[in-house]
Scaffold this active site. Structure first.
Site, mmCIF file in Angstrom:
data_model
loop_
_atom_site.group_PDB
_atom_site.id
_atom_site.type_symbol
_atom_site.label_atom_id
_atom_site.label_comp_id
_atom_site.label_asym_id
_atom_site.label_seq_id
_atom_site.Cartn_x
_atom_site.Cartn_y
_atom_site.Cartn_z
ATOM 1 C CG ASP A 1 51.491 16.428 2.748
ATOM 2 O OD1 ASP A 1 50.913 16.515 3.833
ATOM 3 O OD2 ASP A 1 50.927 16.074 1.697
ATOM 4 C CD GLU B 1 51.220 13.261 6.658
ATOM 5 O OE1 GLU B 1 50.092 13.255 7.152
ATOM 6 O OE2 GLU B 1 51.421 13.528 5.462
HETATM 7 C C1 GLC Z 1 48.713 15.137 4.517
HETATM 8 C C2 GLC Z 1 48.290 16.425 5.188
HETATM 9 C C3 GLC Z 1 46.830 16.629 4.938
HETATM 10 C C4 GLC Z 1 46.600 16.740 3.451
HETATM 11 C C5 GLC Z 1 47.147 15.527 2.713
HETATM 12 C C6 GLC Z 1 47.239 15.776 1.250
HETATM 13 O O1 GLC Z 1 48.172 14.023 5.097
HETATM 14 O O2 GLC Z 1 48.618 16.399 6.539
HETATM 15 O O3 GLC Z 1 46.328 17.744 5.604
HETATM 16 O O4 GLC Z 1 45.242 16.864 3.173
HETATM 17 O O5 GLC Z 1 48.441 15.199 3.140
HETATM 18 O O6 GLC Z 1 48.257 16.689 0.966
#
Ligand code: GLC
Length: 546
Positions: free
Chosen positions: A211, A262
């Site tokens: 993440d 991500e």
């Molecule tokens: C990422 C996740 C999202 C979350 C954020 C904070 O972007 O995909 O859903 O709110 O991180 O962890």
């Protein structure tokens, strides 16, 4: 032609994103759980996906739907137990489905024992140095240490009350105040996450989705951000060293364990640095997701993506939707078809038929591109963004912290419809104690798995057929079959994969003739007069007989 090493399964996999709280509720509390996922593995096997990625399942106060983790080595009781997780992993493997879990290294929950210890400790103590505690600015330290703002609205800093009762230091949280950011300059933080990674790899998971992967490392001086400039914490060089350590751990396990980041970075070349051979195995390609439904724009993204990945030898990834963005049936059915966090365009006029036709074509496009493809739960049912959720039921901190200015992400997180003619559409058992945690639109009666199975022209049957062909046609699947563009009319995307198969997607607004072919493998809409590809449709062609 050789197929990729199965130990590198992520290179060409179709990976289905399970948003656990909205997938299937086995215990009747209105919230999806691991037994629910387990019971529905047949749907995923029947769909033909190679892997699932499960959103966070850890103990969490759920200030951000589980992205605020209080214990990285357990399962939240609302989702089940560690034994349920083990059983799910084992059964998924039995069915040939790999399991990827979500790991959140940028921040934890304010209930995490380390943060509790930090609150109880002195300024400048070792316990506080695992996070970003700083004195405030201005008289009495009343102002935040810098001007950074949270992604969920408001300042990125919250002031604590010291153990002696006085107003004290501030701590950094790039998301909600309940999500304090870790200090990745602290060796203990690094060791802890290597250990957490081993914990789950030892339990048999096939990979982790990391993440917020590009924002872990902060400028230690925490200088003010320049308005309009990129965030000062995004993509700092030090982050690569972290993933090199993770990579050594992942690669020390047998069977192929994937690190999937991500990484929100518009610069394709900087993005590719995360994918160097000793760093992450893959990362999400958000440029494809955010692109408008426009042939030139999509072609540019596809070319840039492939060009950026090639030098580092990493597979491209293709994503149309996820749990953070507006569902693409809705995006593609509006006048403005791109996605931008700055404006979700809720309430704008939306043509469901048009959005659905384009989503069908987009499915054939993304499933024909070389690399891995991610399918967000419900896109195989043609679900759209639910925009009319009453404020009192909305749960996303993005909505709350912006005072409703941003509708947030609840609209793409509504529980899945499985069967029947009215809510909960089989999401919860018949004797459930509670309603689904977000209300499902009545019109989803025509979009249940059951309804899709009964209709050969449904989105579900299109996905099934496409995934089946993607498995059986090496030309489509193997990312070693390069993509070659075919000359086509303006507004038409047409490419070959190897010599055998081609994909044509018509964004021109009018029917177009198809290139020479042997047969039609699959079409997202019936051809006109048996030979013209309608507007907003896609087709897979066999170019020559084997
Ligand atoms: C990422 C996740 C999202 C979350 C954020 C904070 O972007 O995909 O859903 O709110 O991180 O962890």
């Amino acid at each position: 032609m050789s197929l990729p090493d199965p130990a590198q399964w992520w290179r060409d996999a179709a990976i289905y994103q399970v948003y656990v709280r909205s997938f299937a509720d086995a215990d009747g509390d209105g919230i999806g759980d691991l037994r629910g996922v387990h019971d529905r593995l047949g749907h995923l096997a029947g769909l033909g996906v190679d892997a699932v990625w499960l959103n966070p399942w850890y103990p969490s106060p759920m200030a951000d739907a589980g992205y605020d983790i209080a214990d990285y080595r357990d399962i939240d009781p609302v989702f089940g137990t560690l034994a349920d997780a083990d059983a799910l992993i084992a059964d998924a493997h039995e069915r040939g489905i790999r399991v990827v879990i979500d790991l959140v290294p940028n921040h934890c929950s304010d209930r995490h024992p380390w943060f509790r210890a930090a609150l109880a400790a002195e300024p400048r103590s070792p316990a506080r140095s695992r996070f970003w505690f700083r004195p405030g600015r201005g008289p009495g330290g009343d102002l935040p240490p810098n001007n950074w703002v949270s992604h969920f609205g408001g300042p990125a800093w919250t002031r604590v009350t010291e153990p002696d009762g006085r107003p004290g230091q501030w701590y950094l949280h790039l998301f909600a105040p309940e999500q304090p950011d870790f200090n990745w300059d602290n060796r203990e933080v690094r060791e802890e996450f290597l250990d957490v990674l081993r914990f789950w790899l030892d339990r048999g998971v096939d990979g982790v989705r990391i993440d917020s992967a590009a924002i872990l490392v902060k400028d230690p001086f925490l200088a003010d951000a320049d308005p309009g400039a990129p965030h000062p914490y995004t993509d700092r060089d030090g982050v690569h060293e972290i993933y090199r350590e993770w990579r050594r751990v992942a690669d020390s396990y047998p069977g192929g364990r994937a690190l999937i980041g991500e990484v929100w970075l518009p610069d394709a070349r900087r993005f590719a640095l995360y994918l160097r051979p000793d760093e992450l195995h893959a990362a999400f390609n958000f440029e494809f997701l955010t692109s408008p439904w426009d042939a030139q724009a999509l072609r540019a993204v596809i070319d840039e993506t492939l060009a950026a990945h090639a030098p580092v030898g990493a597979p491209a990834t293709w994503v149309l939707s996820n749990h953070d963005v507006t569902r693409h049936v809705s995006r593609y059915g509006r006048a403005e078809t791109g996605f931008d966090f700055a404006d979700r365009r809720h309430g704008e006029p939306f043509d469901l038929d048009l959005g659905t036709r384009r989503a069908r074509a987009a499915a054939l496009l993304s499933l024909a591109l070389p690399g891995a493809v991610y399918i967000y739960q419900g896109e195989e049912l043609g679900l759209w963004e639910v925009e009319d959720i009453p404020g009192a039921l909305r749960q996303d901190p993005m909505w709350r912290r912006t005072g409703g200015a941003d509708p947030g992400r609840d609209g793409c997180r509504v529980p899945l419809p499985w069967s029947g003619l009215e809510p909960p559409f089989g999401f919860s058992p018949a004797d459930a104690r509670s309603e689904p945690w977000l209300p499902q639109p009545a019109a989803w009666k025509d979009h249940t798995v059951e309804a899709g199975e009964a209709d050969p022209s449904s989105m579900l049957e299109l996905y099934r057929a496409a995934l089946r062909l993607r498995r059986s046609e090496p030309g489509l699947r193997s990312e070693r079959e390069p993509l070659h563009w075919i000359d086509a009319a303006h507004g038409v995307l047409a490419f070959r994969r190897g010599d055998d198969v081609a994909c044509v997607v018509n964004l021109s607004g009018a029917p177009v003739a198809l290139p020479a072919h042997e047969s039609v493998l699959l079409a997202s809409a019936p051809l006109e007069d048996g030979r013209l590809l309608p507007a907003d449709a896609g087709v897979w062609l066999r170019l020559r007989r084997h």
